[in-house]
Design a protein around this motif. Structure first.
Motif, PDB file in Angstrom:
ATOM      1  N   TYR A 201       0.801  -1.309   0.021  1.00 20.08           N
ATOM      2  CA  TYR A 201       0.025  -0.053  -0.099  1.00 20.08           C
ATOM      3  C   TYR A 201       0.827   1.259  -0.023  1.00 20.08           C
ATOM      4  O   TYR A 201       0.452   2.297  -0.327  1.00 20.08           O
ATOM      5  N   SER A 202       2.035   1.207   0.699  1.00 23.28           N
ATOM      6  CA  SER A 202       2.996   2.372   0.446  1.00 23.28           C
ATOM      7  C   SER A 202       3.335   2.790  -0.910  1.00 23.28           C
ATOM      8  O   SER A 202       3.396   4.201  -0.961  1.00 23.28           O
ATOM      9  N   LYS A 203       3.784   1.769  -1.739  1.00 23.07           N
ATOM     10  CA  LYS A 203       3.889   1.918  -2.911  1.00 23.07           C
ATOM     11  C   LYS A 203       2.814   2.504  -3.749  1.00 23.07           C
ATOM     12  O   LYS A 203       2.960   3.530  -4.710  1.00 23.07           O
ATOM     13  N   ILE A 204       1.567   2.029  -3.627  1.00 16.33           N
ATOM     14  CA  ILE A 204       0.552   2.546  -4.081  1.00 16.33           C
ATOM     15  C   ILE A 204       0.244   4.005  -3.958  1.00 16.33           C
ATOM     16  O   ILE A 204      -0.231   4.676  -4.783  1.00 16.33           O
ATOM     17  N   TYR A 205       0.363   4.335  -2.812  1.00 17.61           N
ATOM     18  CA  TYR A 205       0.122   5.669  -2.305  1.00 17.61           C
ATOM     19  C   TYR A 205       1.106   6.639  -3.006  1.00 17.61           C
ATOM     20  O   TYR A 205       0.726   7.648  -3.194  1.00 17.61           O
TER      21      TYR A 205
END
Length: 479
Positions: free
Chosen positions: A173-177
């Motif tokens: 999710y950090s990468k998507i964000y």
């Protein structure tokens, strides 16, 4: 002189901020640097809160309180942190129209406080209550933070495989964000910096699972990220896990270098006792491995001081929570007494009315002996329906059972259309009883936005035409 300057500053800032919308003021709050925030930043947040109160920007007021609470938590002042977190609910800033972002941060900060007290089940409960909403929101940053919190609690419970699972989700999710395709998320400096810390966290858990090769991959990534970001919280998490890694691979010089960075940060910025304890334990272990007795003694004493402070802080926090629970219990007792008094007076008034009615009826009844003298009683159906409505308003677990008894063919007809879940059938029952969106939100303790989303999903599942009112559709279901 300082007092006059403070008043002048508040006047100027109040005038400046009063020209902004609530969304703009929320963005100002988010942009305040968290890692280095101190008394000046708290004063700034206070001035923002006052402006927001004047404009009835409740969501902004709540976020301001939570930001101050988080700063005090970072400084290990858990009593003040709890005070500001509780103010969100005490000042009645939470209602059915509250933005989910406020509810999310409230639950996350409460979970962190309960985790600190060792009450991990209660901490997990706080997260579980918002988990479904976070998943539905499809907000990558919220999902990132939630998985980080779950990982931390599972780590405390020594469930390392579970911890790794949640860290991996957080990493995704950090990468998507950060990619932020379509500009779906607000990417501010604080959130962006925070999203990079996960690489170091992954390195730490791989190290504890005795997978040094995997740990090295993420440590290298974290060190590269830290050079680009150059932010205190990022530097701390990276340096701590880098220190652990280099200690494990017997590189004393590098381990010492990174752990000294951590020591400087916890002494000046991140004063949370469990952060200090981690640093002290790692340095003590490092010097034990090379036999430096003076350093071992120094860090042993530091650990004792931290443990003593931790016990004192937790005792103060427990006392504050106990006092809060006691106040809530007393309030409940007062409310119960008031309700009992009102109920007693109501019953007395009803009995008096019945007595007068019977007296009047008997006095003026017809002399025709064939007429049976029975006072009017509500029909069974009418009485059951009123009880059903009351169960719905109370969100009582028995509501759906009673509803199915009153409308025995409702669920059967509904399931012919689509294989709905029990929770969805219960929601349909509220619509069939003609409760409005706002009423459903109030009775089920959810937001208006959540109810609207559920209605939209039901339309799709039940194939309700777009030009038909959902209430009209349900009214025709049993005809």
């Amino acid at each position: 002189m300082m007092k006059k300057l403070t008043v002048l500053f508040f006047f100027i800032s109040s005038f400046f901020y009063s020209q902004h919308t609530e969304e703009e003021l929320k963005n100002v709050l988010f942009d305040i640097e968290f890692s280095t925030a101190g008394s000046k930043e708290i004063e700034k947040i206070d001035s923002l809160i006052k402006v927001c109160k004047k404009n009835s920007y409740n969501d902004c007021v709540a976020l301001g309180y939570l930001k101050i609470g988080n700063i005090y938590y970072r400084d290990n002042d858990t009593k003040r942190a709890l005070y500001y977190i509780n103010k969100v609910e005490k000042d009645h800033l939470i209602n059915s129209d509250t933005d989910f972002e406020v509810l999310f941060y409230l639950r996350v900060q409460k979970a962190a406080l309960y985790q600190k007290l060792g009450e991990r089940v209660t901490a997990l409960k706080q997260l579980d209550e918002i988990c479904d909403e976070v998943m539905k929101s499809d907000n990558a940053y919220f999902n990132y933070i939630m998985n980080l919190q779950y990982a931390g609690i599972n780590y405390d419970l020594n469930k390392k495989e579970e911890t790794l699972k949640y860290y991996k989700k957080a990493y995704k999710y950090s990468k998507i964000y950060r990619e932020n395709k379509g500009n779906r998320y607000r990417v501010d400096k604080n959130r962006l910096n925070n999203s990079y810390t996960i690489s170091a966290d992954l390195a730490g858990i791989y190290l504890e699972l005795n997978k040094p090769d995997s740990a090295k991959v993420y440590i290298d990534e974290a060190i590269q990220n830290e050079k680009k970001i150059n932010e205190i919280s990022m530097r701390f998490v990276t340096s701590l896990n880098a220190g652990k890694y280099f200690k494990a691979v017997k590189n004393v010089k590098k381990a010492q270098y990174y752990l000294w960075i951590c020591k400087s940060i916890v002494e000046n910025y991140y004063k949370i006792d469990n952060y200090q304890m981690q640093v002290a334990e790692e340095l003590k272990g490092l010097y034990e491995s090379i036999g430096q007795k003076d350093s071992i003694g120094y860090y042993s004493n530091w650990l004792l001081q931290i443990e003593s402070s931790n016990i004192s802080q937790n005792r103060a926090l427990n006392d504050a929570i106990d006092r809060q629970n006691e106040i809530e219990k007393n309030n409940i007792k007062k409310e119960a007494k008031s309700l009992f008094l009102i109920l007693s007076l109501s019953i007395a008034a009803c009995l008096l009315f019945i007595f007068l009615f019977l007296y009047y009826y008997r006095k003026h009844k017809s002399k025709n002996l064939d007429k049976i003298d029975i006072p009017h009683q509500p029909s069974v159906d009418e009485s059951a329906f009123k009880e059903l409505i009351q169960l719905a308003k109370e969100n009582n677990p028995e509501f759906l059972t009673r509803f199915n008894e009153y409308y025995p063919h409702f669920s059967e007809e509904l399931l012919k259309v689509s294989p709905l879940k029990i929770s969805e059938i219960r929601f349909c029952a509220y619509i069939y009883l003609n409760f409005s969106t706002k009423e459903i939100a109030e009775y089920t303790f959810t937001s208006v936005r959540t109810v609207q989303t559920k209605k939209y999903n039901l339309r799709k599942k039940l194939n309700i035409p777009g030009d038909m009112d959902i209430y009209v559709w349900f009214s025709k279901l049993l005809k």
